[in-house]
Design a protein around this motif. Structure first.
Motif, PDB file in Angstrom:
ATOM      1  N   ASN A 124       0.828  -1.207   0.000  1.00 35.06           N
ATOM      2  CA  ASN A 124       0.000   0.000   0.000  1.00 35.06           C
ATOM      3  C   ASN A 124       0.865   1.261   0.000  1.00 35.06           C
ATOM      4  N   PHE A 125       1.906   1.239   0.819  1.00 36.61           N
ATOM      5  CA  PHE A 125       2.810   2.392   0.887  1.00 36.61           C
ATOM      6  C   PHE A 125       3.523   2.574  -0.456  1.00 36.61           C
ATOM      7  N   GLY A 126       3.992   1.468  -1.027  1.00 43.39           N
ATOM      8  CA  GLY A 126       4.688   1.535  -2.309  1.00 43.39           C
ATOM      9  C   GLY A 126       3.794   2.026  -3.431  1.00 43.39           C
ATOM     10  N   SER A 127       2.556   1.553  -3.455  1.00 41.77           N
ATOM     11  CA  SER A 127       1.616   1.949  -4.496  1.00 41.77           C
ATOM     12  C   SER A 127       1.293   3.439  -4.438  1.00 41.77           C
ATOM     13  N   VAL A 146      15.845   7.873  -5.809  1.00 43.46           N
ATOM     14  CA  VAL A 146      15.266   7.060  -6.890  1.00 43.46           C
ATOM     15  C   VAL A 146      15.318   5.580  -6.509  1.00 43.46           C
ATOM     16  N   LEU A 147      16.466   5.158  -5.991  1.00 42.02           N
ATOM     17  CA  LEU A 147      16.625   3.760  -5.587  1.00 42.02           C
ATOM     18  C   LEU A 147      15.642   3.389  -4.479  1.00 42.02           C
ATOM     19  N   LEU A 148      15.440   4.299  -3.539  1.00 41.28           N
ATOM     20  CA  LEU A 148      14.486   4.047  -2.456  1.00 41.28           C
ATOM     21  C   LEU A 148      13.079   3.876  -3.019  1.00 41.28           C
ATOM     22  N   GLY A 149      12.719   4.745  -3.970  1.00 38.00           N
ATOM     23  CA  GLY A 149      11.405   4.638  -4.609  1.00 38.00           C
ATOM     24  C   GLY A 149      11.241   3.333  -5.353  1.00 38.00           C
ATOM     25  N   ILE A 150      12.304   2.886  -6.016  1.00 42.71           N
ATOM     26  CA  ILE A 150      12.263   1.618  -6.749  1.00 42.71           C
ATOM     27  C   ILE A 150      12.048   0.453  -5.791  1.00 42.71           C
ATOM     28  N   ILE A 151      12.678   0.521  -4.633  1.00 44.65           N
ATOM     29  CA  ILE A 151      12.507  -0.542  -3.629  1.00 44.65           C
ATOM     30  C   ILE A 151      11.056  -0.596  -3.151  1.00 44.65           C
ATOM     31  N   PHE A 152      10.477   0.576  -2.906  1.00 42.62           N
ATOM     32  CA  PHE A 152       9.071   0.627  -2.483  1.00 42.62           C
ATOM     33  C   PHE A 152       8.161   0.110  -3.599  1.00 42.62           C
ATOM     34  N   MET A 153       8.484   0.487  -4.833  1.00 40.03           N
ATOM     35  CA  MET A 153       7.694   0.012  -5.967  1.00 40.03           C
ATOM     36  C   MET A 153       7.807  -1.504  -6.110  1.00 40.03           C
TER      37      MET A 153
END
Length: 226
Positions: A124-127, A146-153
């Motif tokens: 849910n957080f990643g979405s 960017v890398l952090l966002g990719i991990i969440f995605m």
């Protein structure tokens, strides 16, 4: 990628989910007009299968909307949309049995269902945030962001992938239960399965789109670090 390639890519991202949803709606519309030989409503189908599996504590409720059917593992409730709750069609029987399939998975502590439930907070957080974190990272040239966002995605994508075996297994259980309980006859199996297969397409389409987007951002991240 050139502009033409990007346009084709984004067109596919739009077309695949729309096509899957259209397939579901058309199949549902077709088989919601065909009544099963047992003349049981979706609610009766769900109750019969639940009772046959000893799940007397699982309740069945009517919910608003079209194709809003789902199983709530927290409250142990199978919720069926009005058309399927009252309907005696093959579509209603298939969808009711599918949702009960999730209830059976829950009772048996099906591994993929438990794993998917554990992924819900991160997914849910990643979405909700991953895309904004990634875009912000690129705008401000902060590759760590960017890398952090990719991990969440990736967490959200993993949830989509784990959903596939959960849904396919629920549909398989649904077919088995519909046949063994005598709710549908042999000549109805093929048509009932079409409803379940069409519904599964939406999950496959969602997973394909999610994986494609994740790969795109990973490639952009790699290219930015070269």
């Amino acid at each position: 990628m050139g502009l033409g390639t990007y346009l084709i890519y984004f067109a596919l991202l739009l077309i695949i989910p729309i096509w899957a949803q259209s397939r579901v709606k058309n199949t549902y519309k077709k088989y919601s007009k065909k009544v099963t030989s047992s003349f049981m409503s979706g609610a009766q189908v769900a109750r019969k299968i639940l009772d046959e599996n000893g799940l007397y504590d699982v309740q069945i409720e009517e919910t608003r909307g079209m194709l809003t059917d789902h199983y709530d593992p927290r409250k142990k409730v199978v919720r069926l949309s009005s058309g399927n709750f009252h309907g005696q069609s093959m579509a209603a029987a298939a969808i009711a049995a599918h949702e009960v399939g999730h209830a059976i998975q829950d009772a048996e502590e099906y591994a993929f269902l438990k794993f998917r439930s554990a992924l819900v907070p991160a997914a849910n957080f990643g979405s909700n945030t991953a895309i904004f974190i990634i875009i912000g990272g690129f705008l401000f040239n902060q590759m760590n962001l960017v890398l952090l966002g990719i991990i969440f995605m990736a967490a959200a994508v993993l949830f989509q992938l784990v959903t596939l075996p959960v849904e396919f297994n629920a549909s398989s259980r649904a077919m088995t239960q519909l046949v063994t309980t005598g709710i549908i006859q042999n000549n109805e199996e093929r048509e009932t399965k079409k409803v379940l297969d069409a519904a599964a397409l939406t999950y496959v389409a969602a997973a394909l789109v999610a994986v494609a987007e994740l790969i795109r951002f990973v490639l952009m991240y790699v290219a930015s670090n070269e």
